[in-house]
Motif scaffolding. Structure first.
Motif, short mmCIF file in Angstrom:
data_model
loop_
_atom_site.label_atom_id
_atom_site.label_comp_id
_atom_site.label_asym_id
_atom_site.label_seq_id
_atom_site.Cartn_x
_atom_site.Cartn_y
_atom_site.Cartn_z
N PRO A 29 30.37 -39.90 8.22
CA PRO A 29 29.62 -40.90 7.46
C PRO A 29 30.53 -41.88 6.73
N LEU A 30 31.81 -41.52 6.58
CA LEU A 30 32.67 -42.36 5.76
C LEU A 30 33.62 -43.21 6.57
N LYS A 31 33.69 -42.95 7.86
CA LYS A 31 34.65 -43.72 8.66
C LYS A 31 34.04 -44.01 10.01
N TYR A 70 27.74 -45.06 -15.35
CA TYR A 70 27.22 -44.98 -13.98
C TYR A 70 27.59 -43.66 -13.34
N GLY A 71 26.96 -43.38 -12.22
CA GLY A 71 27.28 -42.18 -11.46
C GLY A 71 26.02 -41.41 -11.11
N THR A 72 26.11 -40.59 -10.07
CA THR A 72 24.93 -39.87 -9.58
C THR A 72 24.34 -38.97 -10.67
N VAL A 73 25.17 -38.17 -11.31
CA VAL A 73 24.64 -37.23 -12.30
C VAL A 73 24.04 -37.94 -13.50
N LYS A 74 24.72 -38.99 -13.95
CA LYS A 74 24.22 -39.70 -15.14
C LYS A 74 22.88 -40.36 -14.85
N PRO A 94 32.64 -45.06 -1.17
CA PRO A 94 31.72 -45.20 -0.04
C PRO A 94 30.55 -44.22 -0.05
N ALA A 95 30.19 -43.67 -1.22
CA ALA A 95 29.12 -42.67 -1.27
C ALA A 95 27.83 -43.20 -0.67
N PRO A 96 27.25 -42.50 0.31
CA PRO A 96 26.07 -43.02 1.00
C PRO A 96 24.75 -42.65 0.34
N GLU A 97 24.64 -42.85 -0.98
CA GLU A 97 23.34 -42.62 -1.62
C GLU A 97 22.32 -43.52 -0.97
N TRP A 98 21.07 -43.03 -0.85
CA TRP A 98 20.07 -43.81 -0.11
C TRP A 98 19.83 -45.19 -0.72
N GLY A 99 19.75 -45.24 -2.04
CA GLY A 99 19.52 -46.52 -2.69
C GLY A 99 20.68 -47.48 -2.45
N THR A 100 21.90 -46.95 -2.50
CA THR A 100 23.09 -47.78 -2.26
C THR A 100 23.11 -48.29 -0.83
#
Lengths: 319, 307, 539
Positions: free
Chosen positions: B72-74, B168-172, B256-262
């Motif tokens: 997913p990252l490359k 920012y960040g997923t957990v926050k 490059p985190a593939p969060e759905w919203g991102t």
């Protein structure tokens, strides 16, 4: 009646004050050092000039004990002074006032669309005798609340703007520019209105007075609209009051997707810039709108349903 | 008055729950018959599909390799902007990365965030509600006024304020969303506790000398749990939407985190030439939320309304 | 059906009607612009709607460095000179002629007599002096202008239309500097205001357009300056501009800009990336492109950071990056991989392609040599610390994020972790000033190699914290040399030093690519690859 009005007004003020306190706790108390956050504004705080920090601390009063700060800030807020935005330097209240009309236009149009479309769907779904049609129509609201708003907006832009060229993709120009954003914002709200109205219509249609009306020879449409709908509309009205807050908040996403001027975009920029005074202003403002809308609805309610025992408020009305 | 928490999402938001007195009578202990459960699910194709979707999403978050072997990252940059095809089910993005793989790996981030959000709301809200309902009197009043105030601030604004304060960040983001949902849980928990407190067997237990914590843990909580769990399932769906909205706005994890919203927000840059970058991850979000909402509906009224 | 005479229902109806009407009325605003008729012959009038990708947060040309904002604010001011985009020669504009002393320390400009500002005041030598005297006080956002005038001894008024600028050292780049937007001439009244005021309220210039409205992050509106008659000698039309109004809208998403150009909602867009080229070509759209001279897009390293103090680490980073892949994947067609710190279109550029090859094996070897051992998670460590770079970047071009993500992948392959941190465009200058970064992604456009001195001399701002070295001497000398051949040699030396020591990591050259609707004619590039809209017409 007077007592009711005064009581509701008092409650509204109380809620606003509490909302201000909550925002103060979250934004000024929580980050630990809001001054460093403001001074570094997005950069790592390691390298900010200590003199600048001390000056800012004094200017914002952070060198005083928390309660004193709170009292001062509250005092200023009551007079309408929320301080100056850290990112633009302008007073928070004027930044909000400038952005407000565009957002009101958007949420007003969205509310209208939501009420009309959601209402029409509920009326139709409960009126029709065709089972397949009813199933189909009633399956739409759950879909409406399950889809992300920004996704709907982007799909609408892709289809109606880029492919069909019917509507502009961004901006605040004119009536045409309002259609797609208002439609996007209206989807989840309309779905919820449809759900509530359909439910209360079904309940209303079971009531004795409906049987009576039919027995007296009234046609189906008339019974549906004149009797059932009028009574079913009241719970839906309350719901609208609650959904206004959702609409205002939704403007953040919709205005970003459609690059429109307004409160939502101002908020998004404020969060990115960690502009604490401006975000605080927005939060309190959101609560203000919510409180005012529900106050208006609560005051208007008894005019529509005199059966209401006013002191019991909304809960009794929904029973 | 509605029996179901789910068909009135607004009431659920209010946390009105059921009126005291109505609803299935609480009784000590309940067990689930597996065969009945299976028959229940199989007779409802929509529910079956929803369960399947949710199972797939959960599997994808723990074992993404079950679904895709691509990185997913490359990707292969020269193969960028390919549309959906046999080799790339969801097409490729601007750097040639496989979008399906990114969506699958993003499930983990989204699920993690959502679980945290629901947990925060469940625990904090549940605690507030149970304390308010169990202790009663002025404590109840104060706590419920506080909850009212939380309801008056639009949820997204509250989450945004928390993101401004916390960063920012997923957990926050997850915590911010969770805190914004506390109100509904508090109200439902409180309503249920009040309802159960009045039940005969609780009074009996009290009268026969059981301590308050025994009564709480052995009788009140298990019976009050039902609607709170339904709300948790509902909140799951709305938390996914809220978390993805915040990461769409840019407050989630950095690239490059593939969060759905991102994913959708990145795809927005290429809306004119690569529609699949926005359409397909959004479909994943919608499908997951639809599935959880359907399951919540089933958990709520349907199971109890069976003949 | 009985008439719904019920008071309540009609009350609702009235309320609904009122709400609907008010929404509709307030929503009705002016639509887009109207275009002139006819084909082939320039027509006057019309509005050009231009969608740009970002807002620098400032509308003072002297304090703006971001291309997307320069497109609009450039039109507000004139400069003393202009530069021919094809040859690089300096030509007259506000100054009809000039004299440069043989040692390049004194520059005397003879101004036109007919120039007035939009507030009615006249252009005199005193006004120019006021402008130049105020430059050192411009603060954080004025570093470009300050760099051009660094070392200035005095600006004197010889007579009302003659102004003399004297430097303490020879200053070979100053003439080109007077053609830039950073030294655009503003009215004396504007110059007296504080830099922040100029940024937020705008300035009075003598340019072909006047600032009408600025809504931060949303739009900049300019209107034609009537009576304008002192355009650059580069321009083809005499007198006023053709267009009545220019509207610049800020639309951050490249895809939305492209789609809006295709659908006709806007007339021109900036920063067309590779992704949108195919869709735009062949429609009612022309793609115009020009390479930007100056320092190429790259990672500006903070050479004082512990990990980056080591030259081998920096060289490893340079080797690990596959420049061609980035150029081909992300950037508009025709974008070239960097072959020096300067872009090919910059005067005195020299090719250092052999020093800028992409070699992952070499990178790994260099890192191994400097003691960074590969860890189990694929990231190198040394003395317990991870080799991790935080790259700060700003969304002033839509190519930034994908380019940085590719760099992230390429560096990960050799064991360097890259964390990307996005900041707002308005934070570009403060970030550089504070020195609070490991690396910053950016480029600087300038059609003169002296930009290397502004960026890398330890005697000036030294944002990248280079150590003092012989590089400084070479940089100062090239600024002082009037002999073109000698200057070229010195600039070559500077480029070699910068590249071989990897003080800066060059990646790709910026190629400006605009999308322009076919009905819009003569959107012309100037020597710095920004646009001049005076000759532009719609028809």
């Amino acid at each position: 009646m007077r007592r009711y009005v005064i009581k509701r007004l008092g409650q509204a003020v109380g809620v606003l004050w509490a909302a201000y306190t909550v925002s103060f706790l979250v934004l000024d108390y929580l980050p630990g050092d809001p001054v460093t956050a403001m001074a570094s504004a997005g950069m790592d705080s390691g390298q900010v000039d200590p003199q600048q920090i001390a000056a800012l601390r004094h200017e914002y009063g952070f060198d005083k004990p928390v309660l004193v700060q709170y009292a001062e800030y509250l005092g200023r807020a009551v007079r309408g002074d929320f301080g100056d935005s850290v990112s633009t330097g302008r007073p928070v209240t004027s930044a909000l006032a400038d952005a407000l009309p565009q957002t009101l236009q958007l949420t007003g149009a969205a509310l209208l669309l939501a009420v009309v479309l959601g209402g029409a769907l509920a009326v139709l779904a409960t009126y029709t005798a065709q089972r397949w049609l009813r199933q189909l129509l009633l399956s739409l609201p759950p879909l409406g609340v399950s889809v992300p708003t920004f996704w709907v907006g982007l799909l609408l832009v892709e289809t109606f703007s880029f492919r069909l060229h019917w509507f502009p993709a961004f901006g605040n120009d004119g009536f045409k520019g309002l259609v797609l954003p208002a439609l996007t914002l209206a989807v989840p709200t309309g779905a919820q209105i449809a759900q509530v109205l359909a439910k209360s219509l079904l309940t209303a249609l079971d009531q004795a007075y409906v049987e009576t009306a039919r027995a007296k020879g009234a046609g189906r449409w008339r019974v549906h609209l004149r009797h059932a709908l009028r009574n079913a509309a009241l719970p839906a009205l309350t719901v609208v009051g609650l959904l206004v807050g959702q609409l205002i908040a939704g403007s953040v996403v919709v205005e970003t997707v459609f690059s429109r001027d307004g409160l939502g975009r101002v908020t998004a920029a404020a969060v990115t810039a960690q502009d604490i005074p401006l975000v605080q202003g927005v939060v309190v403002f959101g609560a203000l709108i919510f409180v005012m809308t529900n106050l208006v609805i609560d005051l208007v309610y008894p005019l529509f349903d005199p059966r209401l025992v006013v002191a019991s408020g909304r809960k009794a009305a929904l029973a | 008055m509605s029996q179901s928490l789910v068909d009135d999402p607004v009431e659920a938001a209010l946390g009105l729950g059921r009126p005291i007195g109505a609803g299935p009578q609480p009784y000590p202990g309940r067990r689930v018959d597996v065969r009945r459960l299976l028959r229940f699910v199989l007779r409802r194709p929509g529910l079956l599909l929803s369960v399947v979707v949710l199972v797939l999403v959960v599997l994808a978050s723990f074992w993404p390799d079950l679904f895709t072997s691509q990185d997913p990252l490359k990707g292969v940059p020269s193969q960028n902007f390919r549309g959906p095809s046999g080799s790339h089910w969801f097409g490729t993005d601007e750097l040639g990365r496989d979008v399906f793989s990114r969506v699958v790996h993003g499930a983990q981030l989204s699920l993690k965030a959502t679980l945290i959000a629901v947990l925060v709301a469940f625990v904090a809200g549940g605690l507030l509600g149970v304390v308010a309902g169990f202790v009663g009197r002025w404590v109840d009043d104060v706590l419920m006024r506080f909850v009212d105030v939380l309801l008056s601030i639009p949820a997204l604004f509250l989450s945004l304020a928390l993101v401004t304060a916390l960063g920012y960040g997923t957990v926050k983001v997850a915590v911010a969303v969770g805190i914004a949902s506390v109100a509904a849980f508090a109200r439902v928990a409180r309503a249920e506790v009040l309802r159960v407190r009045q039940a005969v067997f609780v009074e009996a237990s009290h009268a026969s000398g059981a301590r308050w914590y025994a009564v709480l843990v052995r009788h009140v909580l298990p019976n009050a749990a039902g609607p709170v769990i339904v709300l948790a399932t509902l909140d799951f769906g709305s938390s996914i939407l809220a978390v993805s909205a915040l990461s769409f706005l840019g407050y989630g994890a950095p690239p490059p985190a593939p969060e759905w919203g991102t994913l959708i927000s990145d795809g927005r840059n290429y809306l004119a030439n690569a529609w699949w970058l926005t359409a397909l991850p959004g479909l994943a979000i919608a499908a997951t939320v639809l599935a959880t909402n359907r399951i919540a509906r089933a958990l709520d009224g349907e199971w109890n309304r069976q003949p | 059906m009985t008439a719904l005479s019920d008071a309540r229902t009609s009350r609702w109806a009235v309320l609904t009607a009122l709400v609907t009407t008010s929404v509709v009325l307030t929503a009705c605003g002016s639509g887009g612009g109207d275009s002139g008729s006819g084909a082939g012959q320039p027509t006057s009038g019309g509005t050009l709607t231009f969608a740009v990708g970002s807002d620098a947060g400032c509308v003072d040309p002297q304090q703006v460095a971001s291309n997307e904002t320069i497109y609009s604010v450039r039109q507000i001011v004139d400069s003393l000179t202009d530069q021919d985009p094809k040859t690089g020669t300096i030509v007259p504009w506000l100054a009809k002629s000039w004299d440069v002393s043989s040692d390049a320390t004194t520059f005397t400009f003879h101004l036109r007599s007919d120039v007035t500002f939009s507030d009615g005041s006249k252009l005199t030598a005193q006004v120019v002096k006021d402008n130049f005297d105020a430059v050192p006080k411009l603060g954080a956002l004025g570093t470009l202008a300050e760099g051009y005038l660094s070392g200035v001894k005095s600006t004197t008024v010889v007579d009302p239309l003659t102004v003399k600028v004297t430097f303490s050292q020879p200053n070979a780049q100053f003439l080109q500097a007077t053609s830039t937007h950073s030294l655009g001439i503003e009215s004396s009244a504007s110059v007296k205001r504080t830099p922040q005021q100029k940024c937020s309220d705008g300035v009075i210039g003598s340019g072909p357009f006047v600032l009408k409205q600025y809504v931060q992050n949303q739009s900049i509106t300019l209107a034609k300056r009537t009576g304008y008659a002192w355009g650059s000698s580069q321009w083809s039309k005499k007198g006023e501009a053709y267009l009545d109004k220019l509207v610049f809208k800020v639309v951050p998403e490249a895809g939305v800009r492209a789609g809006s150009l295709q659908s006709g909602q806007v007339d021109a867009i900036s920063s067309v990336g590779k992704a949108n080229e195919a869709a735009l070509k062949g429609g009612q759209v022309t793609l115009q492109r020009r390479a930007n001279p100056g320092v190429v897009f790259g990672l500006g390293l903070n050479n004082a950071r512990p990990a980056l103090k080591d030259t081998r680490v920096r060289q490893a980073i340079v080797s690990a990056i596959d420049r061609q892949q980035i150029a081909d994947t992300v950037f508009p067609t025709g974008t070239r991989a960097a072959t020096s710190v300067l872009a090919q279109t910059t005067p005195d550029y020299t090719s250092l392609a052999s020093d800028l090859t992409s070699d992952a094996a070499k990178a790994k070897a260099l890192l191994d040599l400097s003691g960074w051992k590969m860890g189990s998670d694929g990231i190198r460590t040394k003395d317990g610390k991870k080799l991790s770079l935080t790259v700060k970047w700003f969304p002033n071009a839509s190519t930034n994020q994908p380019a940085l993500e590719l760099i992230q992948q390429q560096l990960k392959a050799v064991g360097v972790e890259v964390v990307l941190k996005q900041l707002q465009v308005t934070q570009f200058a403060p970030t550089l000033q504070s020195g609070d970064f490991d690396a910053v992604w950016g480029n600087v456009t300038r059609a003169d190699p002296d930009i290397l001195r502004s960026s890398f001399s330890t005697k000036l701002a030294n944002f990248y914290h280079l150590p003092a070295s012989s590089l400084d001497t070479a940089l100062s000398e090239q600024a002082a040399t009037v002999d073109a051949a000698k200057r070229r040699q010195l600039v070559t030396q500077v480029q070699q030093s910068l590249v071989r020591n990897a003080y800066y990591v060059p990646v790709v050259e910026l190629q400006t690519q605009l999308g322009v609707a076919k009905k819009v004619h003569d959107v012309n590039f100037d020597a710095s690859s920004r646009i001049q809209l005076h000759d532009t017409w719609i028809g």
